[in-house]
Design a protein around this motif. Structure first.
Motif, PDB file in Angstrom:
ATOM      1  N   VAL A   1      -2.320   1.658  -1.090  1.00 12.93           N
ATOM      2  CA  VAL A   1      -1.225   1.094  -0.304  1.00 12.93           C
ATOM      3  C   VAL A   1       0.031   1.945  -0.467  1.00 12.93           C
ATOM      4  O   VAL A   1       0.411   2.295  -1.583  1.00 12.93           O
ATOM      5  N   LYS A   2       0.650   2.245   0.683  1.00 13.10           N
ATOM      6  CA  LYS A   2       1.962   2.916   0.689  1.00 13.10           C
ATOM      7  C   LYS A   2       3.014   1.828   0.857  1.00 13.10           C
ATOM      8  O   LYS A   2       2.961   1.058   1.815  1.00 13.10           O
ATOM      9  N   ASN A   3       3.953   1.785  -0.061  1.00 12.28           N
ATOM     10  CA  ASN A   3       4.953   0.725  -0.078  1.00 12.28           C
ATOM     11  C   ASN A   3       6.358   1.332  -0.047  1.00 12.28           C
ATOM     12  O   ASN A   3       6.628   2.314  -0.718  1.00 12.28           O
ATOM     13  N   SER A   4       7.236   0.706   0.720  1.00 16.88           N
ATOM     14  CA  SER A   4       8.650   1.075   0.704  1.00 16.88           C
ATOM     15  C   SER A   4       9.406   0.075  -0.157  1.00 16.88           C
ATOM     16  O   SER A   4       9.217  -1.132  -0.017  1.00 16.88           O
ATOM     17  N   LEU A   5      10.244   0.588  -1.023  1.00 16.58           N
ATOM     18  CA  LEU A   5      11.003  -0.287  -1.917  1.00 16.58           C
ATOM     19  C   LEU A   5      12.205  -0.934  -1.233  1.00 16.58           C
ATOM     20  O   LEU A   5      12.844  -1.809  -1.820  1.00 16.58           O
ATOM     21  N   THR A   6      12.519  -0.527  -0.009  1.00 14.96           N
ATOM     22  CA  THR A   6      13.728  -1.016   0.657  1.00 14.96           C
ATOM     23  C   THR A   6      13.462  -1.843   1.907  1.00 14.96           C
ATOM     24  O   THR A   6      14.398  -2.354   2.507  1.00 14.96           O
ATOM     25  N   CYS A   7      12.211  -2.000   2.288  1.00 17.74           N
ATOM     26  CA  CYS A   7      11.876  -2.670   3.549  1.00 17.74           C
ATOM     27  C   CYS A   7      11.308  -4.068   3.293  1.00 17.74           C
ATOM     28  O   CYS A   7      10.329  -4.216   2.569  1.00 17.74           O
ATOM     29  N   PRO A   8      11.887  -5.112   3.902  1.00 20.93           N
ATOM     30  CA  PRO A   8      11.369  -6.473   3.710  1.00 20.93           C
ATOM     31  C   PRO A   8       9.933  -6.650   4.218  1.00 20.93           C
ATOM     32  O   PRO A   8       9.157  -7.385   3.614  1.00 20.93           O
ATOM     33  N   ILE A   9       9.586  -5.988   5.304  1.00 16.33           N
ATOM     34  CA  ILE A   9       8.210  -6.078   5.817  1.00 16.33           C
ATOM     35  C   ILE A   9       7.254  -5.473   4.792  1.00 16.33           C
ATOM     36  O   ILE A   9       6.187  -6.009   4.513  1.00 16.33           O
ATOM     37  N   SER A  10       7.667  -4.361   4.216  1.00 18.63           N
ATOM     38  CA  SER A  10       6.849  -3.712   3.202  1.00 18.63           C
ATOM     39  C   SER A  10       6.679  -4.618   1.985  1.00 18.63           C
ATOM     40  O   SER A  10       5.593  -4.706   1.421  1.00 18.63           O
ATOM     41  N   GLN A  11       7.723  -5.295   1.601  1.00 17.34           N
ATOM     42  CA  GLN A  11       7.640  -6.200   0.449  1.00 17.34           C
ATOM     43  C   GLN A  11       6.648  -7.326   0.715  1.00 17.34           C
ATOM     44  O   GLN A  11       5.865  -7.690  -0.156  1.00 17.34           O
ATOM     45  N   ALA A  12       6.653  -7.854   1.930  1.00 19.50           N
ATOM     46  CA  ALA A  12       5.705  -8.920   2.284  1.00 19.50           C
ATOM     47  C   ALA A  12       4.269  -8.395   2.217  1.00 19.50           C
ATOM     48  O   ALA A  12       3.376  -9.057   1.672  1.00 19.50           O
ATOM     49  N   ALA A  13       4.042  -7.194   2.750  1.00 20.81           N
ATOM     50  CA  ALA A  13       2.704  -6.600   2.715  1.00 20.81           C
ATOM     51  C   ALA A  13       2.295  -6.295   1.277  1.00 20.81           C
ATOM     52  O   ALA A  13       1.140  -6.497   0.892  1.00 20.81           O
ATOM     53  N   PHE A  14       3.242  -5.818   0.469  1.00 14.10           N
ATOM     54  CA  PHE A  14       2.952  -5.494  -0.928  1.00 14.10           C
ATOM     55  C   PHE A  14       2.569  -6.761  -1.699  1.00 14.10           C
ATOM     56  O   PHE A  14       1.670  -6.735  -2.538  1.00 14.10           O
ATOM     57  N   ASP A  15       3.214  -7.864  -1.387  1.00  6.62           N
ATOM     58  CA  ASP A  15       2.854  -9.146  -2.013  1.00  6.62           C
ATOM     59  C   ASP A  15       1.416  -9.525  -1.676  1.00  6.62           C
ATOM     60  O   ASP A  15       0.670 -10.006  -2.536  1.00  6.62           O
ATOM     61  N   GLU A  16       1.020  -9.313  -0.416  1.00 10.64           N
ATOM     62  CA  GLU A  16      -0.356  -9.616   0.007  1.00 10.64           C
ATOM     63  C   GLU A  16      -1.349  -8.719  -0.738  1.00 10.64           C
ATOM     64  O   GLU A  16      -2.391  -9.172  -1.207  1.00 10.64           O
ATOM     65  N   TYR A  17      -1.009  -7.447  -0.839  1.00 12.84           N
ATOM     66  CA  TYR A  17      -1.839  -6.493  -1.577  1.00 12.84           C
ATOM     67  C   TYR A  17      -1.947  -6.898  -3.057  1.00 12.84           C
ATOM     68  O   TYR A  17      -3.027  -6.882  -3.647  1.00 12.84           O
ATOM     69  N   GLN A  18      -0.813  -7.275  -3.654  1.00 16.91           N
ATOM     70  CA  GLN A  18      -0.804  -7.669  -5.064  1.00 16.91           C
ATOM     71  C   GLN A  18      -1.687  -8.899  -5.282  1.00 16.91           C
ATOM     72  O   GLN A  18      -2.386  -8.994  -6.299  1.00 16.91           O
ATOM     73  N   GLU A  19      -1.652  -9.818  -4.340  1.00 20.14           N
ATOM     74  CA  GLU A  19      -2.508 -10.999  -4.445  1.00 20.14           C
ATOM     75  C   GLU A  19      -3.976 -10.588  -4.414  1.00 20.14           C
ATOM     76  O   GLU A  19      -4.780 -11.028  -5.245  1.00 20.14           O
ATOM     77  N   PHE A  20      -4.338  -9.726  -3.472  1.00 21.23           N
ATOM     78  CA  PHE A  20      -5.722  -9.260  -3.376  1.00 21.23           C
ATOM     79  C   PHE A  20      -6.140  -8.546  -4.661  1.00 21.23           C
ATOM     80  O   PHE A  20      -7.182  -8.838  -5.242  1.00 21.23           O
ATOM     81  N   ALA A  21      -5.309  -7.601  -5.111  1.00 23.23           N
ATOM     82  CA  ALA A  21      -5.643  -6.817  -6.309  1.00 23.23           C
ATOM     83  C   ALA A  21      -5.714  -7.699  -7.554  1.00 23.23           C
ATOM     84  O   ALA A  21      -6.527  -7.459  -8.446  1.00 23.23           O
TER      85      ALA A  21
END
Length: 109
Positions: free
Chosen positions: A25-45
């Motif tokens: 996963v490529k994540n941006s530390l400054t983008c709210p959309i990215s944070q939401a996607a990163f949360d989904e990824y973290q849940e899966f992982a």
């Protein structure tokens, strides 16, 4: 170890040698959309700890992010999820399409 931050091309190439299949996963530390996607990824992982999952933060690993885009011919987006199978990108999604359910469906069937 799963759900690791990868920052260099060398580290990424080690993943390709180590795993036949993994999520990246490529994540941006400054983008709210990215944070939401990163949360989904973290849940899966977090739930599927036996499946190799890795990520980068674009601001900290731009060279690697660009390398992946150029090497695999996939336009850079952030957030972006990529499933590598046999040294190829078998699936990718970006922005709101990165959800726990989408990852589960693609990876676990």
């Amino acid at each position: 170890m799963s759900n690791q931050t990868i920052e260099s091309i060398e580290q990424f190439n080690e993943l390709l040698k180590k795993h036949n299949e993994f999520l990246f996963v490529k994540n941006s530390l400054t983008c709210p959309i990215s944070q939401a996607a990163f949360d989904e990824y973290q849940e899966f992982a977090g739930i599927h700890t036996d499946y190799p999952s890795y990520h980068l933060h674009v601001q900290e690993a731009r060279e690697l992010s660009n390398y992946i885009s150029e090497t695999y011919g996939i336009k850079h987006e952030s957030p972006q999820a990529l499933v590598f199978r046999g040294n190829e990108v078998a699936w990718n999604a970006s922005h709101w399409k990165i959800t726990y359910d989408a990852l589960k469906q693609e990876i676990l069937g």
